[in-house]
Design a protein around this motif. Structure first.
Motif, PDB file in Angstrom:
ATOM      1  N   GLY A  13     -27.687 -15.560  27.121  1.00  0.00           N
ATOM      2  CA  GLY A  13     -28.258 -15.876  27.960  1.00  0.00           C
ATOM      3  C   GLY A  13     -28.903 -14.766  29.137  1.00  0.00           C
ATOM      4  O   GLY A  13     -28.188 -13.838  28.394  1.00  0.00           O
ATOM      5  N   PRO A  14     -29.527 -15.119  29.737  1.00  0.00           N
ATOM      6  CA  PRO A  14     -30.297 -13.455  30.150  1.00  0.00           C
ATOM      7  C   PRO A  14     -29.006 -12.939  31.368  1.00  0.00           C
ATOM      8  O   PRO A  14     -28.085 -13.494  31.453  1.00  0.00           O
ATOM      9  CB  PRO A  14     -31.472 -14.556  31.224  1.00  0.00           C
ATOM     10  CG  PRO A  14     -31.135 -15.706  31.530  1.00  0.00           C
ATOM     11  CD  PRO A  14     -30.687 -16.399  30.379  1.00  0.00           C
ATOM     12  N   ALA A  15     -29.220 -11.859  31.836  1.00  0.00           N
ATOM     13  CA  ALA A  15     -28.058 -11.364  32.623  1.00  0.00           C
ATOM     14  C   ALA A  15     -28.070 -12.446  33.332  1.00  0.00           C
ATOM     15  O   ALA A  15     -29.333 -12.289  34.389  1.00  0.00           O
ATOM     16  CB  ALA A  15     -29.390 -10.033  32.856  1.00  0.00           C
ATOM     17  N   ARG A  28     -26.565 -10.689  25.193  1.00  0.00           N
ATOM     18  CA  ARG A  28     -28.866 -11.487  26.332  1.00  0.00           C
ATOM     19  C   ARG A  28     -29.312 -11.912  25.197  1.00  0.00           C
ATOM     20  O   ARG A  28     -30.195 -12.637  25.323  1.00  0.00           O
ATOM     21  CB  ARG A  28     -29.347  -9.805  26.764  1.00  0.00           C
ATOM     22  CG  ARG A  28     -28.318  -9.902  28.220  1.00  0.00           C
ATOM     23  CD  ARG A  28     -29.010  -8.407  28.907  1.00  0.00           C
ATOM     24  NE  ARG A  28     -27.950  -8.378  29.871  1.00  0.00           N
ATOM     25  CZ  ARG A  28     -28.708  -7.145  30.518  1.00  0.00           C
ATOM     26  NH1 ARG A  28     -29.805  -6.668  30.072  1.00  0.00           N
ATOM     27  NH2 ARG A  28     -27.787  -7.558  31.785  1.00  0.00           N
ATOM     28  N   THR A  29     -29.187 -11.370  23.560  1.00  0.00           N
ATOM     29  CA  THR A  29     -29.969 -11.271  22.545  1.00  0.00           C
ATOM     30  C   THR A  29     -28.925 -11.721  21.483  1.00  0.00           C
ATOM     31  O   THR A  29     -28.002 -12.232  21.758  1.00  0.00           O
ATOM     32  CB  THR A  29     -30.875 -10.718  22.421  1.00  0.00           C
ATOM     33  OG1 THR A  29     -30.158  -9.515  22.496  1.00  0.00           O
ATOM     34  CG2 THR A  29     -31.703  -9.880  23.176  1.00  0.00           C
ATOM     35  N   TRP A  76     -29.682 -20.366  37.975  1.00  0.00           N
ATOM     36  CA  TRP A  76     -29.336 -18.731  37.297  1.00  0.00           C
ATOM     37  C   TRP A  76     -27.628 -18.438  38.612  1.00  0.00           C
ATOM     38  O   TRP A  76     -28.310 -18.426  39.155  1.00  0.00           O
ATOM     39  CB  TRP A  76     -30.372 -18.272  37.488  1.00  0.00           C
ATOM     40  CG  TRP A  76     -29.746 -16.386  37.410  1.00  0.00           C
ATOM     41  CD1 TRP A  76     -29.594 -16.587  36.847  1.00  0.00           C
ATOM     42  CD2 TRP A  76     -31.311 -14.801  38.054  1.00  0.00           C
ATOM     43  NE1 TRP A  76     -29.596 -15.126  36.407  1.00  0.00           N
ATOM     44  CE2 TRP A  76     -30.400 -14.332  36.923  1.00  0.00           C
ATOM     45  CE3 TRP A  76     -31.391 -15.024  39.041  1.00  0.00           C
ATOM     46  CZ2 TRP A  76     -30.407 -12.854  36.801  1.00  0.00           C
ATOM     47  CZ3 TRP A  76     -31.843 -14.123  39.314  1.00  0.00           C
ATOM     48  CH2 TRP A  76     -31.090 -12.455  38.718  1.00  0.00           C
ATOM     49  N   LEU A 110     -26.919  -6.397  35.849  1.00  0.00           N
ATOM     50  CA  LEU A 110     -27.919  -6.717  36.679  1.00  0.00           C
ATOM     51  C   LEU A 110     -28.132  -5.456  38.541  1.00  0.00           C
ATOM     52  O   LEU A 110     -29.503  -5.294  38.331  1.00  0.00           O
ATOM     53  CB  LEU A 110     -27.921  -8.204  37.022  1.00  0.00           C
ATOM     54  CG  LEU A 110     -28.910  -8.716  37.672  1.00  0.00           C
ATOM     55  CD1 LEU A 110     -30.286  -8.159  36.633  1.00  0.00           C
ATOM     56  CD2 LEU A 110     -29.246 -10.138  38.522  1.00  0.00           C
TER      57      LEU A 110
END
Lengths: 904, 65
Positions: A67-69, A189-190, A246, A347
């Motif tokens: 998932g994203p930061a 994140r990836t 988020w 972040l």
């Protein structure tokens, strides 16, 4: 969070050396922070649907949290880990330096041990940053597989090494072979470079992705409620939409609303707005804090981890401790790591850095410099170097490296490649002795002696006056590099002068400072001993190399110790002491094994000595194996001693196999080839000459053998005896006798040299005077000296006279069956050596190797297919291709051939 | 190569300084960043930068020079 450190001290209980496990191989004490499971704040919302997904993961090899930061990945897993029994879960927060496989696996082992999983000592650890021995991974996987309980390994922030295919492949290998013993949780994140589709297809993967991590409206309500802000279902839904669920956005939003005069209208305004979520909210939250707090957060955003004292250094105030405590208590931004260290959410740190640059242009490098100085004083060299580099202050970075006596870490150990990469960016303008020493060390490490010496000279011209510790550190570093340079050019005089300067500089340094850099002394002694050995100063070399071996134990000194032991083995061998030579060589190999030095990084000298001893015993199969291992090392091309001994031994092997003619060209090459060193070695060329003469003699050309000695008069007892044999064979027995009579009584010679001398004398006496009893007496003494070491070669290559003598004395032959057994079926001249294992013309593919590996485990075609998720037909195709490439017709044959070729 | 990248939300001027090599224009509910991208490494670097600042990339496209 307490640190469970008590369980991983002590020895392996098998007499092996103790590697201090509490410190990382490159001595990074901030490591503990990377092994700590992050603390879950009180405002954390446990979401049952995700807990269930994670629980499902416990039954599958791989769980992926993608998932994203700021999506809440880390806290989700950390919350679950907190509920696990100690000793079942290991946590590692990955850093970008870990993309070097050696570094990565050393941290994984650290993480396991740190979390109370007693990884046995025999698994060892990697010794080189860029490479990890495959056998280490196999041992680790097998051990995990064989345990009763399973280990969950959590790798957080795995995206930092996402580009490393090596790390991904190795993880895949360990995961495959650890069976039920390992559960891997990757937080990233990836997507990692693992074959995810295969895991997915086999139902072996639990995937938790951004959509899963996103908060649902009712979860948003629960989160905001925990911050003391009751939210209507409608408001929760809108907020969830605005932030797309988020987690970081929601958390910031709740924090900002908490501090707003009218939380409800704040939320309404935010929902109606269109600004980027994180930046806007962070600004709002920051504004709610006092100016001092804002300033502290902005300035410490350049750090990965902060400490109150370090933060004070950056702000120039002294309020960091209460400020950080307050921030932690209010769950804003910072997370405690224990031991007064804090971490800023990455972040927020990123966004804060952007604001720092806008509000205080030009301040960033200054902050980095201040941080570097503080970290250096705190003994945290690695972190200090990183910040000095970020400040662009290369003089500071170089001064720190030299001041910490860490210049040797550019040359050996796990940090070498990382430091080399860091200093590769050094600005050419950086001047002074420390930057020049760093440049010299880098060039020498890359085997560019000329450039290395140029920088070294410039550093020498600017050496500081004696007096301070730092000046002594510069002088010592310079002297150590001079010893290395002297070794490469082959000058023992220069090396000894530099070593004296080093000893001098050491006098000015406190002992505890020296003890922290054991590799510096070990490197210096090994290089000095090597230079002395090259120059033929054997006694001095032996003393120096023994001291190098005795220098502090542990990973940082593993390579110099391995090299010193190999050279001690050579000295023993040259002095005719095969027993001691073998013992030292085996120690050298054991050292390399123990510290996980990959074969290509080893010196090869130990294997050469083992091969030489095997040749002397006429155990040609063993000799061949050792020779192959020696040739596989990189030193075979660079180290002149290894190159020469390799050529000599190959010629001896050819002579022993009856192909003496083929032995000559390689030796010729050696004589013509200028050896790398500028100064010639007095004894190395002698050895080539002796080997050349021996090949001529075996080839039935005694005149050519004599000519070798006439062109290059030799003086050692061993070479004088070789000349006597050549003279005798050429028909000049009188001259042979005179040569032998002129030899001094042997002293300090090992049995191998004695045997040659006695045997040669016996041969010459027998041939010139016909005095059989005297010759027999000498032969008896030779046999007695050779027997304990089974030295067969001198007798087997002595010529037909020995057979005649033994036939006359059958009792003698019966008494020495160790020799006569080998003597009887004397190989016919020039038999072709048996067909060697031909190298593959076409390499096996990775998939074929997978199949081959399972073939060797006696798995059936069907089992292999199931294990690899392939169809039976595909496996059959692979098998056919394997048979073709290995020129085998059956399974057994293929496996045997693969073993011969070292593929298994 | 020139690229146009759209991220969700209206970026503040301060945050835009994190992309000094690109021009920024704010449109309703989105920010458009555009400009030259040197090579693939730069491209991937940009993606990482967006991600690390918590920005959501809505569109990423190459535009004619």
């Amino acid at each position: 969070m307490s640190y469970r450190s008590g369980s991983h001290e002590g020895s392996d209980g098998r007499g092996g050396r103790v590697v201090p496990v509490g410190v990382t191989p490159d001595g990074d004490p901030v490591l503990a922070a990377r092994l700590t499971v992050p603390t879950v704040p009180e405002t954390f919302v446990r979401r049952e649907r995700l807990v269930e997904q994670l629980a499902e993961g416990a039954g599958r090899p791989l769980t992926l949290v993608n998932g994203p930061a700021g999506a809440g990945k880390t806290l989700l897993v950390a919350d679950r880990v907190a509920a696990c029994e100690p000793g079942t879960v290991a946590w590692l927060t990955v850093e970008s330096q870990d993309s070097a496989p050696g570094v990565f696996w050393s941290y994984v082992l650290h993480a396991l041990r740190h979390h109370g999983i007693a990884v046995p000592e025999y698994i060892r650890g990697p010794a080189r940053p860029g490479e990890v021995d495959h056998s280490l991974l196999a041992r680790l996987a097998a051990w995990l597989n064989g345990r009763d309980s399973r280990v969950i390994l959590v790798l957080d922030e795995f995206d930092r090494v996402a580009g490393s295919t090596a790390v991904a492949d190795e993880l895949q290998f360990v995961l495959r072979h650890a069976g039920d013993g390992l559960r891997l949780v990757i937080i990233s994140r990836t997507e990692p470079l693992l074959p995810l589709h295969r895991y997915r297809a086999a139902g072996e993967l639990v995937d938790i992705r951004a959509d899963d991590l996103a908060f649902r409206a009712e979860e948003t309500a629960a989160l905001v409620d925990l911050h003391g802000l009751p939210l209507s279902a409608e408001a929760a839904r809108t907020l969830t939409e605005r932030t797309e669920g988020w987690a970081a956005g929601l958390r910031l939003c709740a924090l900002a609303a908490q501090r707003a005069a009218d939380p409800e209208s704040f939320l309404n305004d935010f929902e109606a707005g269109h600004s980027t979520v994180a930046d806007f909210l962070l600004g709002e939250v920051l504004r709610a804090h006092p100016a001092e707090t804002q300033d502290l957060l902005l300035r410490t955003s350049i750090l990965e981890k902060t400490h109150p004292d370090l933060a004070n250094a950056l702000t120039g105030r002294d309020d960091a401790e209460p400020v950080l405590e307050t921030l932690q208590r209010t769950n804003a931004f910072v997370e405690p790591l224990g031991h007064s260290w804090y971490r800023l959410h990455s972040l927020f740190a990123e966004i804060l850095r952007v604001h720092l640059r806008v509000r205080h242009p030009g301040l960033e490098p200054e902050l980095h410099r201040t941080a570097a100085e503080w970290l250096s004083r705190a003994g945290l060299l690695d972190e200090a170097l990183r910040h000095a580099a970020d400040a662009g202050d290369w003089e500071l970075a170089a001064a720190e490296l030299v001041g910490h006596l860490a210049i040797g870490r550019l040359l050996t150990g796990l940090a070498a490649e990382r430091l080399d990469g860091l200093f590769a960016q050094m600005a050419p303008e950086a001047s002074g002795p420390a930057p020049d020493l760093v440049r010299a060390a880098r060039e020498l490490a890359h085997h560019d002696v000329d450039r290395g010496v140029t920088y070294l000279r410039r550093a020498e011209e600017n050496l500081p006056e004696r007096g301070t510790d730092d000046a002594a550190a510069v002088r010592l570093s310079c002297a150590v590099l001079r010893v290395l340079a002297a070794r490469v050019v082959g000058s023992a005089d220069l090396a000894e002068t530099a070593a004296r300067d080093a000893a001098d500089a050491e006098q000015d340094l406190p002992a505890d400072r020296l003890e922290r850099s054991p590799e510096l002394t070990a490197l210096m002694l090994t290089d000095l001993g090597s230079a002395q050995l090259w120059a033929g100063r054997f006694d001095a070399a032996r003393a120096t190399l023994s001291a190098a071996v005795e220098a502090a134990q542990g990973l940082p000194t593993a390579f110099p110790r391995h090299e010193a032991l190999g050279r001690l083995a050579l000295i023993d061998y040259l002095h005719g002491r095969p027993g001691q030579a073998e013992a030292h060589a085996r120690d050298a190999v054991a050292e390399a094994e123990r510290s996980g030095l990959p074969v290509s990084y080893r010196t090869g000298m130990a294997q050469l000595v083992l091969a030489a001893v095997a040749v002397d015993r006429y155990d040609l199969t063993a000799a061949e194996e050792h020779l192959d291992l020696a040739a596989a090392t990189s030193a075979a091309a660079r180290d002149p001693l290894v190159a020469v001994e390799l050529a000599i031994l190959r010629s001896r092997m050819l002579v022993a196999r009856g192909d003496s003619r083929a032995a000559l060209p390689a030796l010729d090459d050696m004589t013509r080839q200028p050896l790398v060193s500028a100064e010639p070695s007095p004894w190395v060329s002698d050895r080539i000459a002796m080997a050349t003469a021996a090949a001529h003699l075996a080839d039935g050309d005694p005149k050519a053998a004599v000519k070798v000695f006439e062109e290059q008069p030799l003086h050692s007892p061993e070479s004088r005896a070789a000349e006597a044999r050549a003279r005798l064979a050429a028909g000049d027995g009188e001259r042979a006798l005179r040569i032998l009579d002129g030899l001094p009584e042997p002293h300090d010679q090992g049995p191998a040299v004695d045997v040659w001398l006695l045997l040669t004398r016996a041969q010459v006496v027998e041939a010139t005077t016909g005095d059989s009893p005297a010759a027999e007496g000498l032969l008896l003494r030779a046999l007695a000296a050779a027997r304990p070491h089974q030295l067969r070669r001198p007798f087997l290559e002595a010529g037909p006279w020995l057979g005649r003598l033994l036939r006359r004395r059958p009792a003698l032959a019966r008494e020495h069956t160790w020799l006569t057994g080998a003597l009887a079926p004397r190989p016919a001249p020039a038999p072709r050596r048996e067909e060697p294992a031909r190298p593959l013309t076409e390499p096996l593919s990775a998939r074929e190797l997978d199949v081959l590996e399972r073939l060797a485990q006696l798995m059936s075609t069907e089992e292999i297919a199931a294990d690899l998720h392939l169809s039976v037909n595909t496996v059959k195709t692979h098998l056919k291709s394997i048979y073709r490439k290995l020129a085998a017709s059956r399974r057994g044959e293929a496996v045997r051939r693969a073993r011969e070729l070292g593929l298994l | 190569m020139r690229y146009e990248i759209r991220v969700d939300g209206e970026m503040s001027d301060e945050l835009a300084t994190a992309f000094p090599e690109l021009k920024t224009s704010v449109v309703p509910t989105q920010t458009v960043l555009y400009g030259p991208v040197d090579d693939e490494a730069h491209l991937y670097g940009l993606l990482v930068r967006f991600q690390s600042l918590g920005l959501r990339v809505a569109e990423f496209r190459r535009i004619p020079d």
